[in-house]
Design an enzyme around this catalytic site. Structure first.
Site, PDB file in Angstrom:
ATOM      1  N   GLY A   1       1.002  -1.540   0.088  1.00 50.43           N
ATOM      2  CA  GLY A   1      -0.024   0.149  -0.180  1.00 50.43           C
ATOM      3  C   GLY A   1       0.869   1.228  -0.193  1.00 50.43           C
ATOM      4  O   GLY A   1       0.296   1.794   0.491  1.00 50.43           O
TER       5      GLY A   1
ATOM      6  N   SER B   1      -4.925  -0.141  14.216  1.00 52.50           N
ATOM      7  CA  SER B   1      -4.957   1.265  14.598  1.00 52.50           C
ATOM      8  C   SER B   1      -5.713   1.244  15.799  1.00 52.50           C
ATOM      9  O   SER B   1      -5.766   0.299  16.703  1.00 52.50           O
ATOM     10  CB  SER B   1      -6.828   1.541  13.433  1.00 52.50           C
ATOM     11  OG  SER B   1      -7.418   2.227  13.505  1.00 52.50           O
TER      12      SER B   1
ATOM     13  N   LYS C   1      -8.199  -4.970  12.440  1.00 53.13           N
ATOM     14  CA  LYS C   1      -7.105  -4.341  13.471  1.00 53.13           C
ATOM     15  C   LYS C   1      -6.971  -4.800  14.760  1.00 53.13           C
ATOM     16  O   LYS C   1      -5.598  -4.713  14.819  1.00 53.13           O
ATOM     17  CB  LYS C   1      -7.034  -2.606  13.548  1.00 53.13           C
ATOM     18  CG  LYS C   1      -7.011  -2.284  11.819  1.00 53.13           C
ATOM     19  CD  LYS C   1      -5.687  -2.237  10.854  1.00 53.13           C
ATOM     20  CE  LYS C   1      -6.466  -1.225  10.142  1.00 53.13           C
ATOM     21  NZ  LYS C   1      -4.906  -1.503   9.112  1.00 53.13           N
TER      22      LYS C   1
ATOM     23  N   TYR D   1     -13.446  -3.669   9.907  1.00 54.61           N
ATOM     24  CA  TYR D   1     -11.918  -2.904  10.357  1.00 54.61           C
ATOM     25  C   TYR D   1     -11.345  -3.100  11.892  1.00 54.61           C
ATOM     26  O   TYR D   1      -9.971  -3.769  11.620  1.00 54.61           O
ATOM     27  CB  TYR D   1     -12.807  -1.181  10.144  1.00 54.61           C
ATOM     28  CG  TYR D   1     -10.911  -0.723   9.883  1.00 54.61           C
ATOM     29  CD1 TYR D   1     -10.271  -1.232   9.249  1.00 54.61           C
ATOM     30  CD2 TYR D   1     -10.650   0.150  10.906  1.00 54.61           C
ATOM     31  CE1 TYR D   1      -9.105  -0.184   9.276  1.00 54.61           C
ATOM     32  CE2 TYR D   1      -9.571   1.268  11.038  1.00 54.61           C
ATOM     33  CZ  TYR D   1      -8.891   0.692  10.221  1.00 54.61           C
ATOM     34  OH  TYR D   1      -7.742   1.612   9.450  1.00 54.61           O
TER      35      TYR D   1
ATOM     36  N   SER E   1       1.397   3.611  -2.466  1.00 53.50           N
ATOM     37  CA  SER E   1       1.161   4.416  -3.795  1.00 53.50           C
ATOM     38  C   SER E   1       0.559   5.797  -2.647  1.00 53.50           C
ATOM     39  O   SER E   1       0.968   6.505  -3.764  1.00 53.50           O
ATOM     40  CB  SER E   1       0.217   4.358  -4.214  1.00 53.50           C
ATOM     41  OG  SER E   1      -0.871   3.690  -3.683  1.00 53.50           O
TER      42      SER E   1
HETATM   43  P1  NAP Z   1      -4.986   4.945   1.896  1.00 55.63           P
HETATM   44  O1  NAP Z   1      -4.518   6.478   1.877  1.00 55.63           O
HETATM   45  O2  NAP Z   1      -6.245   4.426   1.604  1.00 55.63           O
HETATM   46  O3  NAP Z   1      -4.034   3.871   0.996  1.00 55.63           O
HETATM   47  C1  NAP Z   1      -4.102   2.411   1.340  1.00 55.63           C
HETATM   48  C2  NAP Z   1      -2.973   1.710   0.261  1.00 55.63           C
HETATM   49  O4  NAP Z   1      -3.300   0.536   0.599  1.00 55.63           O
HETATM   50  C3  NAP Z   1      -2.946   1.972  -1.092  1.00 55.63           C
HETATM   51  O5  NAP Z   1      -1.646   2.335  -1.505  1.00 55.63           O
HETATM   52  C4  NAP Z   1      -3.607   1.188  -1.467  1.00 55.63           C
HETATM   53  O6  NAP Z   1      -3.425   0.784  -3.049  1.00 55.63           O
HETATM   54  C5  NAP Z   1      -3.166  -0.152  -1.068  1.00 55.63           C
HETATM   55  N1  NAP Z   1      -4.307  -1.503  -0.674  1.00 55.63           N
HETATM   56  C6  NAP Z   1      -5.626  -0.830  -0.577  1.00 55.63           C
HETATM   57  N2  NAP Z   1      -5.426  -2.536  -0.722  1.00 55.63           N
HETATM   58  C7  NAP Z   1      -4.851  -3.487  -1.006  1.00 55.63           C
HETATM   59  C8  NAP Z   1      -4.957  -4.691  -1.135  1.00 55.63           C
HETATM   60  N3  NAP Z   1      -5.989  -5.993  -1.408  1.00 55.63           N
HETATM   61  N4  NAP Z   1      -3.277  -5.663  -2.114  1.00 55.63           N
HETATM   62  C9  NAP Z   1      -2.359  -3.892  -2.234  1.00 55.63           C
HETATM   63  N5  NAP Z   1      -2.570  -3.410  -1.523  1.00 55.63           N
HETATM   64  C10 NAP Z   1      -3.750  -2.474  -1.099  1.00 55.63           C
HETATM   65  O7  NAP Z   1      -4.688   4.303   3.500  1.00 55.63           O
HETATM   66  P2  NAP Z   1      -4.052   5.298   4.711  1.00 55.63           P
HETATM   67  O8  NAP Z   1      -5.183   6.086   4.894  1.00 55.63           O
HETATM   68  O9  NAP Z   1      -2.884   5.653   4.079  1.00 55.63           O
HETATM   69  O10 NAP Z   1      -3.957   4.119   5.687  1.00 55.63           O
HETATM   70  C11 NAP Z   1      -2.781   3.366   5.478  1.00 55.63           C
HETATM   71  C12 NAP Z   1      -2.652   1.645   6.751  1.00 55.63           C
HETATM   72  O11 NAP Z   1      -2.769   2.589   7.789  1.00 55.63           O
HETATM   73  C13 NAP Z   1      -3.925   1.114   6.328  1.00 55.63           C
HETATM   74  O12 NAP Z   1      -3.758  -0.027   6.800  1.00 55.63           O
HETATM   75  C14 NAP Z   1      -5.364   1.641   7.300  1.00 55.63           C
HETATM   76  O13 NAP Z   1      -6.170   0.937   7.674  1.00 55.63           O
HETATM   77  C15 NAP Z   1      -4.762   2.616   8.675  1.00 55.63           C
HETATM   78  N6  NAP Z   1      -4.128   3.102   9.387  1.00 55.63           N
HETATM   79  C16 NAP Z   1      -5.235   4.436   8.652  1.00 55.63           C
HETATM   80  C17 NAP Z   1      -5.500   5.085   8.991  1.00 55.63           C
HETATM   81  C18 NAP Z   1      -6.094   7.005   8.893  1.00 55.63           C
HETATM   82  O14 NAP Z   1      -6.582   7.826   9.764  1.00 55.63           O
HETATM   83  N7  NAP Z   1      -6.105   7.195   8.030  1.00 55.63           N
HETATM   84  C19 NAP Z   1      -5.904   5.574  10.734  1.00 55.63           C
HETATM   85  C20 NAP Z   1      -5.264   4.160  11.097  1.00 55.63           C
HETATM   86  C21 NAP Z   1      -4.747   2.995  10.711  1.00 55.63           C
HETATM   87  P3  NAP Z   1      -4.755  -0.070  -4.317  1.00 55.63           P
HETATM   88  O15 NAP Z   1      -6.219   1.206  -3.918  1.00 55.63           O
HETATM   89  O16 NAP Z   1      -3.909   0.473  -5.268  1.00 55.63           O
HETATM   90  O17 NAP Z   1      -4.923  -1.329  -4.161  1.00 55.63           O
END
Ligand code: NAP
Length: 243
Positions: free
Chosen positions: A11, A142, A159, A155, A13
């Site tokens: 992930g 998370s 987590k 979710y 990107s």
């Molecule tokens: P994001 O901006 O939605 O990015 C998610 C990334 O995961 C993208 O690169 C996506 O690329 C990739 N991805 C999703 N499903 C996938 C799959 N099945 N196989 C391979 N790649 C996959 O998310 P983010 O906010 O940066 O979050 C990153 C992590 O932190 C996640 O695990 C999320 O649960 C955790 N987190 C986030 C927050 C928050 O507030 N943002 C808080 C707590 C925890 P593609 O779409 O191309 O697959």
């Protein structure tokens, strides 16, 4: 500090994954990014890592939820880079809904991507780590996995499951010099939180009064990657939200 090491960031990107890939590259690690669809964005992150930090960086398209596809991808990364030293299980999705009406598909999709995805990646990398008697695994959990969160049964379960996975892998692989830790972010400014509503309202639940920048989560990931004597830890980076 990580010169000559290879890090897989799932992930990578955008959001936390992209910030983590750049942070690890800044410390000298070669970068392998895995995404399920956004390959061009992942390639742009790789290009930035290579240009700015002179490391080798490449992106692969694979669904982390798919056991066979992740096996092939880890083998391809090993062939390209000569080994794998660091694994950041960051890929994740949400499919929010109240438990009374949550569709079975929404539950399965989130568990498959967030929890089984991490299992698949650890399963395929652990042999390489064991043979090298070195490995660093960081799983992005998370605060929802610690506190629960209404509307996120799938979710939060994924987590919380990651925390159990982290501690078991830490215990199993510690004798081989491999560490496994988790980072538990609160609200982070990424695409994932962009549809949640007003940041100002949500930030009222955060003692430090704001969302984190993705780079602040990446700092914590890099800290755990560089730490030799921390394993099985869950590091909250949440502005005090879950204390
Ligand atoms: P994001 O901006 O939605 O990015 C998610 C990334 O995961 C993208 O690169 C996506 O690329 C990739 N991805 C999703 N499903 C996938 C799959 N099945 N196989 C391979 N790649 C996959 O998310 P983010 O906010 O940066 O979050 C990153 C992590 O932190 C996640 O695990 C999320 O649960 C955790 N987190 C986030 C927050 C928050 O507030 N943002 C808080 C707590 C925890 P593609 O779409 O191309 O697959």
């Amino acid at each position: 500090m990580l010169k000559g090491k290879t890090a897989i960031v799932t992930g990578g990107s955008r959001g936390i994954g992209a910030a983590t890939a750049k942070k690890l590259a800044s410390l000298g690690a070669n970068i392998a990014i895995i995404v399920s669809s956004s390959i061009e964005a992942a390639e742009a992150v790789c290009a930035e890592c290579a240009e700015k930090y002179g490391v080798k960086a490449r992106a692969w398209k694979a669904n982390v939820a798919d056991f066979a596809e992740t096996k092939e991808t880890v083998a391809a990364i090993k062939a390209e880079f000569g080994g794998v030293d660091i694994l950041i299980n960051n890929a994740g999705i949400t499919r929010d809904g109240l438990i009374a009406s949550m569709k079975e598909e929404a539950f399965d999709a989130v568990i498959d991507a967030n929890l089984k995805g991490a299992f698949n990646m650890i399963r395929h990398c652990s042999g390489l780590f064991i043979r090298a008697r070195y490995g660093r695994i960081v799983n992005i959990s998370s605060v929802a996995g610690i506190m629960g969160n209404p509307g996120q049964a799938n979710y939060s379960a994924s987590k919380a499951g990651l925390i159990g996975l982290t501690k078991t892998v830490a215990r199993e692989l510690a004798p081989r010099g491999i560490t496994c830790n988790a980072v538990a972010p609160g609200f982070v400014e990424t695409d994932m939180t962009s549809s949640l509503g007003s940041q100002e309202t949500l930030a009222a639940a955060v003692p430090l009064g704001r969302f984190a920048k993705p780079e602040e989560i990446a700092e914590a990931v890099a800290f755990l990657v560089c730490a030799d004597y921390i394993t099985g830890e869950v590091l909250r980076v949440d502005g005090g939200m879950a204390m």
